[in-house]
Write an enzyme that holds these catalytic residues in place. Sequence first.
Site, PDB file in Angstrom:
ATOM      1  N   HIS A 199       0.832  -1.216   0.000  1.00 40.04           N
ATOM      2  CA  HIS A 199       0.000   0.000   0.000  1.00 40.04           C
ATOM      3  C   HIS A 199       0.863   1.260   0.000  1.00 40.04           C
ATOM      4  O   HIS A 199       0.511   2.273   0.613  1.00 40.04           O
ATOM      5  CB  HIS A 199      -0.941   0.034   1.213  1.00 40.04           C
ATOM      6  CG  HIS A 199      -1.972  -1.049   1.239  1.00 40.04           C
ATOM      7  ND1 HIS A 199      -3.251  -0.882   0.763  1.00 40.04           N
ATOM      8  CD2 HIS A 199      -1.921  -2.325   1.684  1.00 40.04           C
ATOM      9  CE1 HIS A 199      -3.944  -2.003   0.920  1.00 40.04           C
ATOM     10  NE2 HIS A 199      -3.150  -2.905   1.475  1.00 40.04           N
ATOM     11  N   ASN A 202     -10.281  -2.740   2.846  1.00 38.00           N
ATOM     12  CA  ASN A 202     -10.021  -2.731   1.403  1.00 38.00           C
ATOM     13  C   ASN A 202     -11.323  -2.507   0.651  1.00 38.00           C
ATOM     14  O   ASN A 202     -12.409  -2.555   1.248  1.00 38.00           O
ATOM     15  CB  ASN A 202      -9.426  -4.078   0.961  1.00 38.00           C
ATOM     16  CG  ASN A 202      -7.941  -4.194   1.296  1.00 38.00           C
ATOM     17  OD1 ASN A 202      -7.249  -3.201   1.514  1.00 38.00           O
ATOM     18  ND2 ASN A 202      -7.450  -5.421   1.335  1.00 38.00           N
ATOM     19  N   HIS A 258      -3.366   0.879  12.448  1.00 42.51           N
ATOM     20  CA  HIS A 258      -3.092  -0.381  13.160  1.00 42.51           C
ATOM     21  C   HIS A 258      -4.412  -0.965  13.640  1.00 42.51           C
ATOM     22  O   HIS A 258      -5.202  -0.264  14.271  1.00 42.51           O
ATOM     23  CB  HIS A 258      -2.156  -0.086  14.341  1.00 42.51           C
ATOM     24  CG  HIS A 258      -2.077  -1.196  15.334  1.00 42.51           C
ATOM     25  ND1 HIS A 258      -1.950  -2.510  14.953  1.00 42.51           N
ATOM     26  CD2 HIS A 258      -2.092  -1.191  16.690  1.00 42.51           C
ATOM     27  CE1 HIS A 258      -1.902  -3.266  16.050  1.00 42.51           C
ATOM     28  NE2 HIS A 258      -1.989  -2.495  17.103  1.00 42.51           N
ATOM     29  N   TYR A 278       1.426  -4.295  11.794  1.00 37.70           N
ATOM     30  CA  TYR A 278       1.390  -2.855  11.498  1.00 37.70           C
ATOM     31  C   TYR A 278       2.300  -2.067  12.435  1.00 37.70           C
ATOM     32  O   TYR A 278       3.071  -1.209  12.006  1.00 37.70           O
ATOM     33  CB  TYR A 278      -0.051  -2.326  11.555  1.00 37.70           C
ATOM     34  CG  TYR A 278      -0.879  -2.834  10.390  1.00 37.70           C
ATOM     35  CD1 TYR A 278      -1.207  -2.019   9.327  1.00 37.70           C
ATOM     36  CD2 TYR A 278      -1.315  -4.149  10.331  1.00 37.70           C
ATOM     37  CE1 TYR A 278      -1.946  -2.476   8.240  1.00 37.70           C
ATOM     38  CE2 TYR A 278      -2.046  -4.628   9.266  1.00 37.70           C
ATOM     39  CZ  TYR A 278      -2.362  -3.787   8.217  1.00 37.70           C
ATOM     40  OH  TYR A 278      -3.081  -4.261   7.149  1.00 37.70           O
TER      41      TYR A 278
HETATM   42  C1  HEM Z   1      -7.951  -8.312   5.359  1.00 37.61           C
HETATM   43  C2  HEM Z   1      -6.716  -8.236   5.004  1.00 37.61           C
HETATM   44  C3  HEM Z   1      -5.977  -6.948   4.894  1.00 37.61           C
HETATM   45  C4  HEM Z   1      -6.439  -5.691   4.651  1.00 37.61           C
HETATM   46  C5  HEM Z   1      -7.856  -5.260   4.428  1.00 37.61           C
HETATM   47  C6  HEM Z   1      -5.308  -4.807   4.666  1.00 37.61           C
HETATM   48  C7  HEM Z   1      -5.375  -3.442   4.454  1.00 37.61           C
HETATM   49  C8  HEM Z   1      -4.303  -2.596   4.494  1.00 37.61           C
HETATM   50  C9  HEM Z   1      -4.353  -1.207   4.180  1.00 37.61           C
HETATM   51  C10 HEM Z   1      -5.580  -0.429   3.796  1.00 37.61           C
HETATM   52  C11 HEM Z   1      -3.105  -0.706   4.311  1.00 37.61           C
HETATM   53  C12 HEM Z   1      -2.670   0.717   4.039  1.00 37.61           C
HETATM   54  C13 HEM Z   1      -2.781   1.549   5.264  1.00 37.61           C
HETATM   55  C14 HEM Z   1      -2.427   2.966   4.950  1.00 37.61           C
HETATM   56  O1  HEM Z   1      -3.117   3.562   4.100  1.00 37.61           O
HETATM   57  O2  HEM Z   1      -1.453   3.477   5.540  1.00 37.61           O
HETATM   58  C15 HEM Z   1      -2.262  -1.782   4.714  1.00 37.61           C
HETATM   59  C16 HEM Z   1      -0.933  -1.663   4.953  1.00 37.61           C
HETATM   60  C17 HEM Z   1      -0.190  -2.679   5.454  1.00 37.61           C
HETATM   61  N1  HEM Z   1      -0.612  -3.969   5.685  1.00 37.61           N
HETATM   62 FE1  HEM Z   1      -2.405  -4.730   5.381  1.00 37.61          FE
HETATM   63  N2  HEM Z   1      -4.182  -5.521   4.934  1.00 37.61           N
HETATM   64  C18 HEM Z   1      -4.558  -6.839   5.084  1.00 37.61           C
HETATM   65  C19 HEM Z   1      -3.759  -7.886   5.409  1.00 37.61           C
HETATM   66  C20 HEM Z   1      -2.513  -7.729   5.894  1.00 37.61           C
HETATM   67  C21 HEM Z   1      -1.743  -8.768   6.494  1.00 37.61           C
HETATM   68  C22 HEM Z   1      -2.217 -10.196   6.686  1.00 37.61           C
HETATM   69  C23 HEM Z   1      -0.564  -8.211   6.864  1.00 37.61           C
HETATM   70  C24 HEM Z   1       0.600  -8.834   7.559  1.00 37.61           C
HETATM   71  C25 HEM Z   1       0.597  -9.948   8.218  1.00 37.61           C
HETATM   72  C26 HEM Z   1      -0.586  -6.821   6.478  1.00 37.61           C
HETATM   73  C27 HEM Z   1       0.445  -5.939   6.644  1.00 37.61           C
HETATM   74  C28 HEM Z   1       0.439  -4.645   6.233  1.00 37.61           C
HETATM   75  C29 HEM Z   1       1.573  -3.767   6.342  1.00 37.61           C
HETATM   76  C30 HEM Z   1       2.938  -4.133   6.897  1.00 37.61           C
HETATM   77  C31 HEM Z   1       1.176  -2.526   5.848  1.00 37.61           C
HETATM   78  C32 HEM Z   1       2.001  -1.259   5.744  1.00 37.61           C
HETATM   79  C33 HEM Z   1       1.666  -0.408   6.948  1.00 37.61           C
HETATM   80  C34 HEM Z   1       2.530   0.812   7.096  1.00 37.61           C
HETATM   81  O3  HEM Z   1       3.669   0.822   6.633  1.00 37.61           O
HETATM   82  O4  HEM Z   1       2.053   1.762   7.717  1.00 37.61           O
HETATM   83  N3  HEM Z   1      -1.792  -6.554   5.905  1.00 37.61           N
HETATM   84  N4  HEM Z   1      -3.018  -2.934   4.818  1.00 37.61           N
END
Ligand code: HEM
Length: 742
Positions: free
Chosen positions: A124, A196, A388, A411
Amino acid sequence: MKPSKPVKAVKDAVKAALTSQVPGSPGSAPATLEEPTTPREPLPPKGEQGAPETRSPTGAETGSPAPVNSQQGAYLTTATGVRLRDTDHSLKAGPRGPSLLQDHHLREKITHFDHERIPERVVHARGTGAHGTFTAYGTAESVTRAAFLKKNAETEVFVRFSTVLGSRGSADTVRDTRGFAVKFYTDEGNFDLVGNNIPVFFIQDAIKFPDVIHAAKPHPDREIPQAQSAHDTFWDFVSLHTEAQHHTIWNMSDRGIPRSYRTMEGFGVHTFRLVNEAGATTLVKFHWKPKLGVHSLTWEEAQLLSGIDPDFHRRDLYDAIEAGAFPEYELGIQVFPDTAEEAFAGIDLLDPTKIVPEELAPVQPIGKLVIDRTPTNFFAESEQVAFHLGTMPPGIDVTNDPLLQGRLFSYVDTQLSRLGGPNYNQIPINRPHAPVNDMLRDGFHQHAVHGGVAPYRPNSLDGGNPFTAEDGFVDVPVIVAEAPKIRQNPASFDDHYSQARLFWLSMTPVEQEHIISAYTFELAKCYEQAIKERQLQALANIDPVLCRQVATGLGLPEPKPTVPLADVTPSPVLSQIGHTWPTDGRTIGIVVDPDGDVDAALKVREVVFGAGMTPLLIAPHGGMVGGAPVQRTFATARSVEFDAILLAGAPIPAPDARPARDAKAGRPAATVDPRVLLLVDECWRHAKTIGAWGDGLTVLQEAGVTGTPGVVTATSGEAVFGEIQVLLGAHRVWERFPALVA
Ligand code: HEM
């Protein structure tokens, strides 16, 4: 359908906007021709810009206006506030001599610049944030004690929309899932709803997240392709991990290429647990419903936009806010009893690859979000915002969904390195609007000046402060069944195809055609035969027609299903075709001929503004036509930025309508500028409405589209636009292209 009501702010802006520029001018005041030399304070932000509230790092109201966080005073200074006389010449040993190490200004300026970049998000990375306000209806009061959901409670929010796969500078319109993350600054602490635009996820267990992302990101050797799933490693993974097939079919549908962030649904994906005042619990799924309905680009538009305007979604969001067409979404919940099975209608609520069809559990509206301010500084706000899942006020809690559980760790962990240490919640955009008394101390970039001597509990030296609160957050004491410690899924997680089939069968033929072509395109971009065949096998387990059509496109045999085809009831609400919606904030291109009936063009422009849309005048040259500013020339305009076009004339080929000057001119045309014919041709094949009157009718004739569906003619521009507005409610004119999926 009734024409949508003009947005109030748009009405207010009409007068000014008709004589000035459209949204997008860079500063809050027009630039002067000469370099300004009289010292003055910094210009104020633009009218539509917001900023984080000026809270202290510990959440206290400061009452200060937003500019206290911005640059101060009229004069250039060092980072420590010392005024400077010169920033254009380094300190040298003579005019031709080497630079001196003692030049502290040079070193400060270059050193700071050298460290301007922070790591982009690991996923993202490409995103766009804006401010808004959430107002609760009070309809969730029976299921949650969260104060921000009490009737008429108003809560400030920051929203960040994103793509998943691309780097920070990648194009907006790639085929991908979109992030829809909302930070609510509630009186009881922040609530981050990190969702999402697709209600299911690729994997069922967070331990596979690095795998799916490694597979979907560019190949590690050549680092291509950027921001897309049309490559071997992606299809290798999803065809081996068939639990991904449901999410993948959503990606291959029109949902993977939204028209706008304003026309996108949002989903919390996981099941959450709500707790009410009495301590009773309920399971829920969160949904965001856009007021403008769900609309998508065509695949060709998405591809063209990636080159012509890679910032298309970002620009659309900010321009709409600037024009006063504020994006609106309703927050709703699907409500399920919190039973030991954690299932509803036979659907496992802990499986993030499953939806509960809205026909079985309707989405109940609980509040409204209006996004009405753009950021003042993109880095400070959109880039530094940190979401988070564990950021939750009392009244909301998590479930044991194994994907959600892993996210609770990930997060915070990633933000430690992305935002440079443990104090990122003190960055202005992340500061809560509730008192913070956390006993967390020190660390890099500590902004708070903590008093007291006893950041521990219990203590007597600080009078016992801080105290635990009776009404504070409680982790719901859910019973964990006696079970062996084991790396295994529940058996219900083994169904990988039934809901992919449900989605397919819920689509209209037009949408099914798009899905077929998306799979065919993506798999044809793969090099490995085995991967194509393996994915075709997965399609055979979803639907034979889908599989056969894709196999034909790939020139491969159609495999037989290896599992029985699921007997499912379609969910028509999943389709985005067949409804009508408000048209606020749409972009209408008006082709004007300076030698034709300019007055008629300007009159219709006013009507378009009054209807809450943005008209853009397209003329052979820049400058003014009939006293109105030209916003696009035939050289700069391209059909993809318009939702509809109006032909107010038949301009003859302009002097630059030569392929040597502008390749878009193509083959020379006799009577009408060939770029105008290209506009019409593209709009027509993208199923957009086209209107013409007077001389404009000649253009339709020359383009060969007169009398086809969605091509509107009448005797006046107003009459044409009235009909166009009605057609736009359905977004596109799919009747133009009969679909037959068999
Ligand atoms: C239902 C499943 C998931 C959804 C809906 C989702 C949604 C999102 C969204 C919207 C963001 C962007 C946030 C922003 O705009 O700053 C994001 C970032 C991220 N997501 Fe997910 N995600 C999902 C699953 C996962 C999983 C399973 C992991 C890890 C085990 C993960 C790890 C991350 C990480 C590391 C970021 C970057 C955050 C940052 O650097 O601030 N996500 N996710």
